[in-house]
Enzyme design. Structure first.
Site, mmCIF file in Angstrom:
data_model
loop_
_atom_site.group_PDB
_atom_site.id
_atom_site.type_symbol
_atom_site.label_atom_id
_atom_site.label_comp_id
_atom_site.label_asym_id
_atom_site.label_seq_id
_atom_site.Cartn_x
_atom_site.Cartn_y
_atom_site.Cartn_z
ATOM 1 N N MET A 123 0.893 -1.352 0.031
ATOM 2 C CA MET A 123 0.085 -0.009 -0.061
ATOM 3 C C MET A 123 0.812 1.230 0.040
ATOM 4 O O MET A 123 0.135 2.319 -0.211
ATOM 5 C CB MET A 123 -0.901 -0.084 1.078
ATOM 6 C CG MET A 123 -2.026 -0.962 1.336
ATOM 7 S SD MET A 123 -3.104 -0.760 -0.131
ATOM 8 C CE MET A 123 -3.827 0.778 0.042
ATOM 9 N N PRO A 125 3.080 2.931 -2.135
ATOM 10 C CA PRO A 125 3.052 3.631 -3.092
ATOM 11 C C PRO A 125 1.770 4.607 -3.400
ATOM 12 O O PRO A 125 1.624 5.684 -3.553
ATOM 13 C CB PRO A 125 3.071 2.535 -4.574
ATOM 14 C CG PRO A 125 3.782 1.611 -3.844
ATOM 15 C CD PRO A 125 3.579 1.372 -2.340
ATOM 16 N N TYR A 126 0.571 3.814 -2.901
ATOM 17 C CA TYR A 126 -0.888 4.282 -2.826
ATOM 18 C C TYR A 126 -0.737 5.580 -1.844
ATOM 19 O O TYR A 126 -1.191 6.790 -2.116
ATOM 20 C CB TYR A 126 -1.925 3.526 -2.586
ATOM 21 C CG TYR A 126 -3.232 4.058 -2.484
ATOM 22 C CD1 TYR A 126 -3.897 4.521 -3.685
ATOM 23 C CD2 TYR A 126 -3.847 3.846 -1.154
ATOM 24 C CE1 TYR A 126 -5.202 5.014 -3.444
ATOM 25 C CE2 TYR A 126 -5.129 4.719 -1.162
ATOM 26 C CZ TYR A 126 -5.817 5.129 -2.194
ATOM 27 O OH TYR A 126 -7.011 5.556 -2.165
ATOM 28 N N MET A 127 -0.263 5.242 -0.485
ATOM 29 C CA MET A 127 -0.462 6.238 0.541
ATOM 30 C C MET A 127 0.576 7.443 0.322
ATOM 31 O O MET A 127 0.268 8.433 0.653
ATOM 32 C CB MET A 127 0.063 5.539 1.808
ATOM 33 C CG MET A 127 -0.808 4.399 2.346
ATOM 34 S SD MET A 127 -2.497 4.919 2.582
ATOM 35 C CE MET A 127 -3.308 3.386 3.214
ATOM 36 N N LYS A 130 -1.104 9.625 -2.198
ATOM 37 C CA LYS A 130 -2.199 10.391 -1.215
ATOM 38 C C LYS A 130 -1.676 11.482 -0.670
ATOM 39 O O LYS A 130 -1.837 12.702 -0.428
ATOM 40 C CB LYS A 130 -3.090 9.559 -0.725
ATOM 41 C CG LYS A 130 -4.102 8.584 -1.476
ATOM 42 C CD LYS A 130 -4.737 9.360 -2.233
ATOM 43 C CE LYS A 130 -5.910 8.571 -2.876
ATOM 44 N NZ LYS A 130 -6.991 9.435 -3.939
#
Length: 211
Positions: A123, A125-127, A130
């Site tokens: 997770m 890269p996504y965090m 964001k």
């Protein structure tokens, strides 16, 4: 007439928000990649604009007063699309909004965006995307509100939420429809500017937790 631009209007949350705003009599500009995905919505207050978030999508910003960024790369894509959509497109949207003197920018972020280092390797890269998009918005000078929902579910809306993070991971959930309700509620409420809210299922009304 004031208009709300919804970026990612064909996604789950974006489409629900579009329908809710139209039902409330609000004018909406829906930015989507494929207008056929909104073929089931008919309203004289809806303007559909096709655009590619990986390219220049600045055109509809000139006609809007508020922006909701609810686009996302989706769980089935790789880190490359996460960077292009969740980070780069979000940052471009902020810049376009600033150039257009938009009065309020609402960002749909994610729980964990405050501290990506705590996320799992999958997770991160996504965090990070964001987190960086949120920081770009915060530093932009725009009047902003950031919502960081917990794990999204497809259960029916309850209308009851909380902004206090639960102690157990399994309780850190929020219904997509309740997130859409929150976005709809935030439209036109400039007093929410400069604030960040985490969102989870709970027992309080929106008016009580968003202040």
């Amino acid at each position: 007439m004031k208009k709300t631009l919804i970026i990612g209007a064909s996604g789950h949350i974006g489409k629900m928000t579009t329908k809710q705003l139209l039902a409330d009599g609000k004018a909406v500009i829906a930015l989507v990649r494929d207008k056929n995905k909104l073929a089931d919505i008919c309203s004289d207050k809806l303007q559909i604009v096709e655009g590619d978030l990986e390219k220049d999508f600045s055109q509809p910003f000139a006609d809007c007063d508020q922006v909701i960024f609810s686009a996302g790369s989706g769980g089935k894509t790789g880190a490359d699309k996460t960077m292009l959509i969740d980070l780069w497109a979000a940052c471009k949207a902020v810049d376009y909004a600033k150039s257009a003197n938009v009065s309020h920018f609402v960002m749909v972020s994610s729980i964990g965006a405050d501290d990506p280092s705590q996320g799992t390797e999958t997770m991160k890269p996504y965090m990070i995307a964001k987190h960086m998009a949120d920081e770009h918005l915060i530093r932009s000078g725009l009047n902003y509100t950031i919502f960081r929902p917990g794990l999204l579910t497809d259960n029916n809306a309850t209308g009851k939420m909380q902004t206090t993070r639960p102690g157990n991971n399994e309780d850190m959930t929020i219904n997509r429809e309740d997130v859409a309700n929150t976005l709809t509620y935030a439209v036109g409420k400039s007093e929410l500017g400069g604030k960040i809210f985490e969102l989870f299922n709970g027992d309080k009304n929106l008016a009580d937790i968003l202040n």
